[in-house]
Scaffold this motif. Structure first.
Motif, PDB file in Angstrom:
ATOM      1  N   PHE A  45     -79.814  63.831 -18.659  1.00 47.09           N
ATOM      2  CA  PHE A  45     -78.978  63.530 -19.827  1.00 47.09           C
ATOM      3  C   PHE A  45     -77.811  62.619 -19.464  1.00 47.09           C
ATOM      4  N   ASP A  46     -77.354  62.643 -18.203  1.00 41.81           N
ATOM      5  CA  ASP A  46     -76.375  61.647 -17.753  1.00 41.81           C
ATOM      6  C   ASP A  46     -76.982  60.255 -17.836  1.00 41.81           C
ATOM      7  N   TYR A  91     -80.500  67.395 -27.137  1.00 42.58           N
ATOM      8  CA  TYR A  91     -81.366  68.186 -26.276  1.00 42.58           C
ATOM      9  C   TYR A  91     -80.664  68.815 -25.065  1.00 42.58           C
ATOM     10  N   GLY A  92     -79.458  68.364 -24.729  1.00 41.99           N
ATOM     11  CA  GLY A  92     -78.766  68.937 -23.583  1.00 41.99           C
ATOM     12  C   GLY A  92     -78.351  70.382 -23.823  1.00 41.99           C
ATOM     13  N   ALA A 142     -78.885  62.942 -25.794  1.00 41.36           N
ATOM     14  CA  ALA A 142     -78.258  63.888 -24.864  1.00 41.36           C
ATOM     15  C   ALA A 142     -77.595  65.031 -25.620  1.00 41.36           C
ATOM     16  N   ARG A 143     -76.949  64.710 -26.737  1.00 39.02           N
ATOM     17  CA  ARG A 143     -76.311  65.765 -27.539  1.00 39.02           C
ATOM     18  C   ARG A 143     -77.354  66.681 -28.163  1.00 39.02           C
ATOM     19  N   GLN A 179     -76.845  58.654 -26.140  1.00 37.66           N
ATOM     20  CA  GLN A 179     -75.878  59.746 -26.272  1.00 37.66           C
ATOM     21  C   GLN A 179     -76.310  60.731 -27.349  1.00 37.66           C
ATOM     22  N   SER A 183     -81.458  73.011 -28.347  1.00 34.72           N
ATOM     23  CA  SER A 183     -81.564  72.203 -27.138  1.00 34.72           C
ATOM     24  C   SER A 183     -83.033  71.892 -26.883  1.00 34.72           C
ATOM     25  N   PHE A 221     -79.363  59.292 -19.988  1.00 33.45           N
ATOM     26  CA  PHE A 221     -79.404  58.913 -21.406  1.00 33.45           C
ATOM     27  C   PHE A 221     -78.035  58.436 -21.880  1.00 33.45           C
ATOM     28  N   ASN A 222     -76.989  59.064 -21.409  1.00 34.01           N
ATOM     29  CA  ASN A 222     -75.637  58.680 -21.842  1.00 34.01           C
ATOM     30  C   ASN A 222     -75.285  57.246 -21.460  1.00 34.01           C
ATOM     31  N   ASP A 254     -79.069  68.069 -16.121  1.00 34.33           N
ATOM     32  CA  ASP A 254     -77.850  67.272 -16.295  1.00 34.33           C
ATOM     33  C   ASP A 254     -78.055  65.817 -15.881  1.00 34.33           C
ATOM     34  N   LEU A 293     -87.806  63.483 -20.625  1.00 33.48           N
ATOM     35  CA  LEU A 293     -87.475  64.267 -21.815  1.00 33.48           C
ATOM     36  C   LEU A 293     -88.714  64.972 -22.358  1.00 33.48           C
TER      37      LEU A 293
END
Length: 419
Positions: A241-242, A258-259, A255-256, A252, A292, A244-245, A238, A351
């Motif tokens: 990916f936070d 691969y999260g 994050a969508r 974003q 993911s 990356f956002n 998390d 990543l």
């Protein structure tokens, strides 16, 4: 009195393990078939494995903290476990079972885990319903996946079985027995979900788990076809990916992609085996899509063995192939100010480390099983594991420099027993 053929005795014992009455070594405590009866039994594996590669651990499951190699050249944690099962039959319609297992977990403890805990209602001779914690009917060895004595190898092939570490779910299922074309079939439909703590606040949650499985038997032939889907959330990455956002639409989108937050996980597995007594062959293939960073993979194995008295030499080949990227360029660094380029580069590296978990690997395994005595088997196995240059395959705790010598030679001694 004629002495039984050891090969026949081994087949019978193994099939007994595979059956629902696996632990029939427990003694029924009521003679009345319509009255209350209890059974109790157990199983276990005492094992040690040695790896020649000290820059990664060979492990039987990603849900374990360590293995052979980096953590310890010689490790008992790869295959060792102990389990017990308590069953109760109330009458011809109602029964229940609880199975508890202890093996190494991600927190390095051996805290027991309830693997099964369900109540069964036999509505008709062919139709049964269960509610509670139930073994997921995925793979040929689904009903005895934790019971090493029931299969010929030291462990189930990691390329296939490692693609689905979850082995049970909480919910309901319905099973129906039927016949067609000389085959005895059992179709099982299930609905449920599961969730458990990994370590230090990290969790796995699988919701809306639905699927169907059909097994078929005819003489020495057996097969299973299974498909299921679930909504999975894992919070291991998390923070990555936070990060990356924070980089707008490009970050974003990554994050969508691969999260793992309510991502659909789909699986299809097909397996078959033939065991006339003196020899056996078996094979399975599986297709898994996590939507993911865990990727999309095609896996399979094939193997066989020949029984010579109490000894069974065997050979297996297993492989997993990626059907999704194992590397990604990530955020474009060109044009970013130095204050942002450095953290963006770190995010990209993080990543690609995650994408190494998409298994691309093959393993050749050779071994021999010795049925020392009734309900006790010793197995010696050698594995040659070869992950791809951009994948850590099924290995754990991969260290810097692992890619310089990615092959692993593993030797294992495993003592399986049931009681």
């Amino acid at each position: 009195m004629t002495k039984p053929d050891p090969r026949t005795a081994q087949v019978v014992a193994t099939r007994a393990c595979i059956s629902v009455a696996l632990l029939a070594g427990g003694v029924a405590q009521a003679a009345d078939p319509d009255g209350l009866a209890w059974t109790f039994g157990g199983f276990g594996t005492a094992a040690v494995s040695h790896s020649d590669n000290r820059r990664a651990d060979f492990g039987a499951s990603v849900l374990k903290a360590s293995g052979a190699g980096y953590s310890d050249a010689w490790s008992p944690h790869v295959d060792s476990r102990l389990g017990a099962q308590l069953g109760v039959t109330i009458n011809k319609q109602w029964s229940g079972v609880v199975q508890v297992i202890t093996e190494q977990r991600l927190d390095r403890s051996y805290r027991p885990l309830v693997e099964w805990a369900n109540v069964k209602y036999q509505a008709t001779p062919d139709l049964s319903l269960r509610v509670g914690r139930i073994a997921l009917p995925i793979f040929l060895a689904a009903d005895y996946r934790k019971i090493g004595y029931a299969y010929p190898w030291a462990r189930t092939p990691g390329e296939v079985y490692g693609a689905l570490s979850i082995s049970s779910s909480d919910g309901v299922d319905a099973s129906y027995r039927w016949k067609a074309g000389g085959l005895k079939l059992l179709t099982q439909a299930f609905v449920g979900g599961t969730g458990f703590d990994l370590y230090q606040g990290y969790t796995v949650k699988a919701r809306k788990l639905t699927g169907v499985s059909t097994t078929a038997e005819r003489g020495a032939f057996s097969s299973r076809v299974s498909a299921f889907s679930s909504e999975v959330s894992i919070n291991l990455a998390d923070e990555l990916f936070d990060g990356f956002n924070q980089f707008g639409p490009p970050g974003q989108a990554l994050a969508r992609q691969y999260g793992i937050e309510r991502k659909r996980f789909n699986a299809l597995t097909i397996g078959a085996g033939y065991d006339p007594g003196d020899w056996f062959v078996m094979a399975e293939v599986g297709r898994f899509n996590s939507h993911s960073f865990l990727g999309k993979t095609l896996t399979g194995y094939a193997g066989g063995g020949y029984r010579i008295g109490a000894f069974t030499p065997y050979l297996t080949y297993a492989a997993s192939h990626a059907k999704s990227p194992t590397r990604d360029p990530g955020l474009a660094l060109d044009g970013l100010p130095p204050a942002l380029a450095a953290p963006a580069g770190q995010l990209n590296a993080g990543l690609n480390y995650l994408l190494m978990s998409v298994s691309v690997q093959n393993t050749v395994s050779a071994g021999v099983r010795w049925d020392v005595r009734r309900n006790v088997a010793l197995k010696l196995q050698y594995d040659r594991v070869r992950p791809d240059a951009h994948s850590r395959g099924t290995l754990l705790n991969v260290q810097p420099g692992f890619g310089e010598r990615p092959r692993v030679n593993l030797a294992s001694a495993v003592l399986d027993f049931v009681f």
